[in-house]
Write an enzyme that holds these catalytic residues in place. Sequence first.
Site, PDB file in Angstrom:
ATOM      1  N   GLY A 188       0.823  -1.197   0.000  1.00  0.00           N
ATOM      2  CA  GLY A 188       0.000   0.000   0.000  1.00  0.00           C
ATOM      3  C   GLY A 188       0.861   1.253   0.000  1.00  0.00           C
ATOM      4  N   GLY A 231       0.689  -5.152   0.820  1.00  0.00           N
ATOM      5  CA  GLY A 231      -0.539  -5.183   0.042  1.00  0.00           C
ATOM      6  C   GLY A 231      -0.450  -6.021  -1.211  1.00  0.00           C
ATOM      7  CD  GLU A 277       3.290  -5.593   6.311  1.00  0.00           C
ATOM      8  OE1 GLU A 277       2.853  -5.557   5.152  1.00  0.00           O
ATOM      9  OE2 GLU A 277       3.946  -6.567   6.767  1.00  0.00           O
ATOM     10  CG  ASP A 293      -2.176  -5.045   6.826  1.00  0.00           C
ATOM     11  OD1 ASP A 293      -1.075  -5.213   6.250  1.00  0.00           O
ATOM     12  OD2 ASP A 293      -2.904  -4.065   6.582  1.00  0.00           O
TER      13      ASP A 293
END
Length: 382
Positions: A78, A130, A153, A161
């Site tokens: 992301g 992502g 992350e 995630d």
Amino acid sequence: MNAIPASTQTSAQAQPDVLFRVVNRVAIITLNRPAALNALSHAMVREIAMLLERVRGDDSIVALVLEGAGPKGFCAGGDVRAIDRLARAGERLGNDGWQQFFVDEYRLDYALHTFEKPLVALLDGVTMGGGMGLGQAAALRVATSRTKIAMPETRIGLLPDVGATHFLAKMPVETELYVGLTGAMLSGADALHCKLADLCVPGDWLDGYEARLAQTHFDGNVRDTLRRVFDAPCQDANASALSRHEALIAKHFNRRARVVEIVASLHAALEREPSEAERVWIEATLEALTHYSPTMLEVTREALLRGRQMTLAESFRMELGIVARAIDEGDFCEGVRAHLIDKDRKPRWAPATLAEVRDERVRQFLCSPWRGQAHPLADLGA
């Protein structure tokens, strides 16, 4: 069919950020931000979601391929800088707030995981964060000799995630903890070894896949037919580096050990004068576990363990709550500042050490900010 520009654009003159075309009844969605390693903006997430529905409703399309433009990356994750800017401006809520980015991203990932038509993801080059959320949803995940997979992350004060608390559970628990906590970089051979890829082929084998696709007859099992398109005469022969460290990983990343105890175990191993190969691995592992966000390391450990008992939808709901707390009251903005903006590599974590992380603080991160149907992803999987 030639590529059809999707609507997402960075400026009037720029190339679209998402491309769409159909080759021999197979739709191809291309993430088209090669200069940014195809990092996902909010607009791209929305565009891909719309294209997914278009493919779903078109009976003439039998399958979907996800790819990244350029040879360097499928998707680097992301757009963290954009999320950081919104967070610092206090723009959490609303259609363009940072919370909605994660809601939309997780909904897209879930839709891909549950997509009815065969989905192929070309995990060529950098595939992180992502990008893994998109790629791990595929029925056929094609890694290459150029693949560089990671979930880094914790380095910036988040947790793995985009469904990682669910899809990393394909690995043995010790390997899952190692990969999720340290953000270790995995090769295509590693990805194949630990079940994050279905094929590992030479990078240049993908260069001609459209020509092979155009000549393919889809008259039987579509997924098996697609596998024949993407499978190379010989798969990439490089050995998995991860597999060489399995004994060390199993020894130190005990599921019952908190991260602070894993660090103590690694320090003790160093004092026993290990072999050169073991020393290099131990020092690299300690570098991550003693420099990344202490809070999010302990939170990530607990989330990964819980995710092994959850459905995919439950994992997404848990992750959204943790991400919301990490951005609102945790280390995220400081991690982005230190590693991506100022680049001083000296984050001021709060608290600063693993020894200072309290169990109640970890539990707070794992306690959802929303009750029941108020959760933004309450209907996921219903």
